[in-house]
Design a protein around this motif. Structure first.
Motif, PDB file in Angstrom:
ATOM      1  N   SER A  65       0.813  -1.221   0.000  1.00 17.14           N
ATOM      2  CA  SER A  65       0.000   0.000   0.000  1.00 17.14           C
ATOM      3  C   SER A  65       0.835   1.254   0.000  1.00 17.14           C
ATOM      4  N   SER A  66       2.109   1.169   0.443  1.00 17.56           N
ATOM      5  CA  SER A  66       2.920   2.384   0.541  1.00 17.56           C
ATOM      6  C   SER A  66       3.241   2.962  -0.816  1.00 17.56           C
ATOM      7  N   SER A  67       3.173   2.150  -1.865  1.00 19.97           N
ATOM      8  CA  SER A  67       3.577   2.632  -3.178  1.00 19.97           C
ATOM      9  C   SER A  67       2.463   3.346  -3.915  1.00 19.97           C
ATOM     10  N   TYR A  68       1.246   3.379  -3.355  1.00 15.61           N
ATOM     11  CA  TYR A  68       0.194   4.118  -4.029  1.00 15.61           C
ATOM     12  C   TYR A  68      -0.735   4.729  -3.004  1.00 15.61           C
ATOM     13  N   SER A  69      -1.628   5.624  -3.472  1.00 16.26           N
ATOM     14  CA  SER A  69      -2.396   6.469  -2.577  1.00 16.26           C
ATOM     15  C   SER A  69      -3.789   5.947  -2.274  1.00 16.26           C
ATOM     16  N   VAL A 223      -0.387   7.102  -9.809  1.00 21.30           N
ATOM     17  CA  VAL A 223       0.207   7.256  -8.494  1.00 21.30           C
ATOM     18  C   VAL A 223       1.716   7.407  -8.629  1.00 21.30           C
ATOM     19  N   LEU A 224       2.252   8.466  -8.022  1.00 19.59           N
ATOM     20  CA  LEU A 224       3.697   8.656  -8.003  1.00 19.59           C
ATOM     21  C   LEU A 224       4.313   8.095  -6.723  1.00 19.59           C
ATOM     22  N   ASN A 225       3.673   8.403  -5.585  1.00 15.78           N
ATOM     23  CA  ASN A 225       4.089   7.864  -4.292  1.00 15.78           C
ATOM     24  C   ASN A 225       2.916   7.991  -3.338  1.00 15.78           C
ATOM     25  N   SER A 226       3.153   7.837  -2.047  1.00 16.66           N
ATOM     26  CA  SER A 226       2.056   7.845  -1.079  1.00 16.66           C
ATOM     27  C   SER A 226       1.408   9.211  -0.938  1.00 16.66           C
TER      28      SER A 226
END
Length: 285
Positions: A65-69, A223-226
């Motif tokens: 889950s940390s790799s997308y929002s 998604v770029l990051n969290s």
């Protein structure tokens, strides 16, 4: 005794690493726990392995889950966004590229990957350079022909405020889609053309009413990051009502002709489709 203390210390470090979302450190600690449990009794090993598996499950979930929002199933979230807009179709005739800002609330639903959203935007653009040039070229011609001596022009700006609710679906950890319906509020700022020559001063002013129409939007996000995403949307504000009042007043400079000064006004109404693309950067709080 010593191994139990060491295990407790490592598990405490593991808790802190997971809380800080430092998954590389968490993986190192889990490996140390496994190596430590290799020499323990079967009872201790079973207990430790169960705890390690629990941490592994949590870590794997968080790592994914940390790799997308996409929000956790029980969490609401707020995002702010801003970017560029490009008018399309009829709306592109006479208007320029612009900017947009807004905010969004996201409400997770029971189905995995599905959320409801509610958002608002302020979309601002101006009269296009071509339209401005056409008006001012005609006035320059009148100056050249000595019909007028000088002029002043104020061009309209366009402010759309769509308020939309809809659904968001996560295709995978990287991409998602959105679709929504709502209302669009359009306000066009007043415009004017003032001219004069040696005989009279002319003032032509146009004011516009607030227009309300159905709004529709659909688009995709990456998604770029969290915290950061990019979104591309097609927005349709339905048939906007371009209505208002135009007033033209003429004041004669010659005192003998003051009684001939006049004011003419009339109402107008027309419709035009309001469609445009928006490309935005999104920040999740």
């Amino acid at each position: 005794g010593a191994k139990d203390q060491q295990r407790q210390a490592l598990q405490k470090d593991l808790d802190q690493a997971l809380k800080a979302e430092n998954y590389e450190r968490a993986a190192e600690i889990k490996q140390q726990l496994k190596e430590l449990d290799g020499g323990a009794s079967s009872t201790s090993k079973t207990t430790s392995q169960s705890s390690s598996n629990s941490y592994s499950s949590v870590s794997n979930t968080k790592s994914t889950s940390s790799s997308y929002s996409s929000p956790k199933s029980s969490d609401k979230s707020f995002s702010a966004f801003g970017g560029l807009m490009a008018p399309m179709g009829d709306y592109a005739d006479g208007t320029s590229f612009g900017v947009t800002v807004g905010g969004e609330m996201l409400f997770p639903l029971e189905k995995e990957g599905l959320s409801a959203f509610a958002d608002f935007q302020i979309v601002f653009n101006m009269t296009s350079s071509d339209s401005k040039d056409a008006i001012e070229s005609e006035l320059d011609k009148q100056v050249k022909d000595k019909d007028i001596t000088n002029y002043a022009v104020g061009h309209s700006n366009f402010i759309n405020v769509p308020v939309v609710g809809g659904l968001k679906y996560d295709f995978n950890e990287k991409y998602y889609g959105k679709v929504g319906l709502g209302l669009n509020f359009l306000k066009i700022t007043d415009s004017f053309v003032d001219t004069q020559n040696e005989y009279f001063i002319s003032k032509e002013e146009t004011s516009y009413d607030l227009s309300t129409s159905l709004a529709f939007k659909m688009g995709v996000g990456m998604v770029l990051n969290s915290r950061w995403n990019f979104e591309l949307f097609y927005n349709n504000g339905g048939k906007g009502q371009f209505s208002g009042e135009s007033t033209n007043s003429i004041d004669y400079k010659d005192e003998d002709m003051e009684d001939d000064s006049e004011v003419v006004s009339f109402d107008f109404k027309s419709t035009s489709s309001l469609s445009y693309f928006t490309l935005m950067a999104v920040y999740k709080f």
